[in-house]
Design a protein around this motif. Structure first.
Motif, short mmCIF file in Angstrom:
data_model
loop_
_atom_site.label_atom_id
_atom_site.label_comp_id
_atom_site.label_asym_id
_atom_site.label_seq_id
_atom_site.Cartn_x
_atom_site.Cartn_y
_atom_site.Cartn_z
N TYR A 51 -8.62 -0.55 7.36
CA TYR A 51 -7.39 -0.42 6.58
C TYR A 51 -7.73 -0.87 5.17
CZ TYR A 51 -5.29 -0.61 11.24
OH TYR A 51 -4.96 -0.38 12.54
N ARG A 81 -8.33 17.81 1.43
CA ARG A 81 -7.11 17.09 1.79
C ARG A 81 -6.11 18.01 2.48
NH1 ARG A 81 -5.36 13.19 -3.26
NH2 ARG A 81 -7.15 11.81 -3.12
N THR A 109 -9.75 10.02 7.81
CA THR A 109 -8.97 9.11 6.98
C THR A 109 -7.56 9.63 6.80
OG1 THR A 109 -10.94 8.40 5.79
CG2 THR A 109 -8.83 7.97 4.72
N ALA A 111 -4.08 8.81 4.69
CA ALA A 111 -3.77 8.07 3.47
C ALA A 111 -2.36 8.34 2.96
CB ALA A 111 -4.78 8.43 2.39
N ASP A 113 -0.43 7.81 -0.87
CA ASP A 113 -0.40 7.38 -2.27
C ASP A 113 1.04 6.99 -2.57
OD1 ASP A 113 -3.07 8.11 -2.62
OD2 ASP A 113 -2.57 10.11 -3.37
N THR A 154 -3.09 3.37 -3.09
CA THR A 154 -3.41 4.26 -1.98
C THR A 154 -3.66 3.39 -0.76
OG1 THR A 154 -4.40 5.92 -3.42
CG2 THR A 154 -5.00 5.99 -1.09
N GLU A 156 -5.01 3.44 2.95
CA GLU A 156 -5.83 4.29 3.81
C GLU A 156 -6.14 3.63 5.14
OE1 GLU A 156 -8.47 6.84 0.61
OE2 GLU A 156 -9.44 5.17 1.65
N THR A 158 -9.06 4.42 8.03
CA THR A 158 -10.25 5.22 8.28
C THR A 158 -10.84 4.85 9.63
OG1 THR A 158 -10.71 5.31 5.91
CG2 THR A 158 -12.53 5.85 7.39
N GLN A 186 -4.39 13.68 4.89
CA GLN A 186 -5.52 13.32 5.74
C GLN A 186 -6.75 14.05 5.22
OE1 GLN A 186 -4.66 13.88 9.89
NE2 GLN A 186 -6.72 13.43 10.54
N SER A 189 -13.70 11.39 4.98
CA SER A 189 -14.35 10.55 3.96
C SER A 189 -15.82 10.40 4.22
CB SER A 189 -13.68 9.18 3.90
OG SER A 189 -13.81 8.51 5.11
#
Length: 189
Positions: A51, A81, A109, A111, A113, A154, A156, A158, A186, A189
Motif C-alpha cells: 500500500y 491504465r 496495481t 490506484a 488519484d 495517489t 496505490e 500493488t 488499474q 506496474s
C-alpha cells in the motif's frame, strides 16, 4: 420419577441454551488496517501486498476546467491504465463509498488519484484532512490514507505476484463536508 424427568429436561434445555449462547461472546476477528500519510508505504508480510500514498501533480488546468463544467474526461488506455472512474467531482456532506471490481488482466496495481483542492476552498478553519480507505481485494486487509486539505495524492495497492482481482472498496470521509475530484484505475506496474 416424574419430577426427575422434568429436572432432566430442564437441565438439558439449560445446557443447550448455553451451548448456543457461547458463540455470541466470541471475539470479533481482528481488523488489519494500516494508516499512511503522503510519502509512506507498507508491505503486508503475509501477502506481499504493498500500500502506498504518493504525492500526485494533480489535474491539468484543462482537466480542472472540464471537471468544474461537468464535462467528462477522456479515459484513454495509454500507459496501460484501465479507468473505472475518471474526473469524478464529489461534493457531499456524507461519507462516500464506491465499490469496484478489479480484473487481473488489467494489472497488478489498483490506484486512486485524489485531489482535495476543492475542499480547501470551503473548509472551515481547523479542518485538516480527508481520509481515504481501500479495503478488501478479497484478502481481509485494508489501508487508510490521510490526505491534508489542499493536497493531491495517489493511493496505490500493488500485488507483486500477479494481477489484482476481486472487489475493492474505496471510502472517502471528512466532516462536515467532503469535496474532492478523483480518478480510479488499474494498471501493470
Amino acid at each position: 420419577m416424574r419430577k426427575m424427568k422434568k429436572l432432566t429436561s430442564l437441565l438439558l434445555v439449560l445446557v443447550m441454551s448455553l451451548a448456543l449462547a457461547i458463540p455470541c461472546f466470541a471475539a470479533e476477528p481482528e481488523q488489519k488496517v494500516i494508516r499512511l500519510e503522503i510519502g509512506e508505504s507498507y508491505t503486508e508480510p503475509e501477502t506481499g501486498i504493498t500500500y502506498s500514498l504518493k504525492p500526485w501533480a494533480g489535474y491539468s488546468d484543462a482537466e480542472q476546467a472540464a471537471i468544474m463544467s461537468g464535462r467528462s474526461l477522456p479515459t484513454p488506455r495509454a500507459g496501460g491504465r484501465h479507468y473505472f472512474s475518471r474526473g469524478v467531482d464529489l461534493n457531499t456532506t456524507k461519507d462516500y463509498t464506491a465499490r469496484y471490481t478489479a480484473v487481473s488482466s488489467f494489472g497488478n496495481t489498483f490506484a486512486a488519484d485524489i485531489d482535495t483542492s476543492p475542499t480547501k476552498l470551503n473548509a472551515p478553519s481547523g479542518d485538516w484532512c480527508v481520509t481515504v480507505a481501500l479495503h478488501s481485494l478479497d484478502t481481509g486487509y485494508g489501508c487508510e490514507g490521510i490526505i491534508p486539505i489542499g493536497e493531491k495524492a495517489t493511493f496505490e495497492v500493488t500485488y507483486p505476484h500477479g494481477g489484482i482481482s476481486g472487489t475493492v472498496t474505496m471510502s472517502l470521509s471528512r466532516s462536515p463536508k467532503l469535496w474532492v475530484w478523483y480518478d480510479v484505475y488499474q494498471y501493470e506496474s
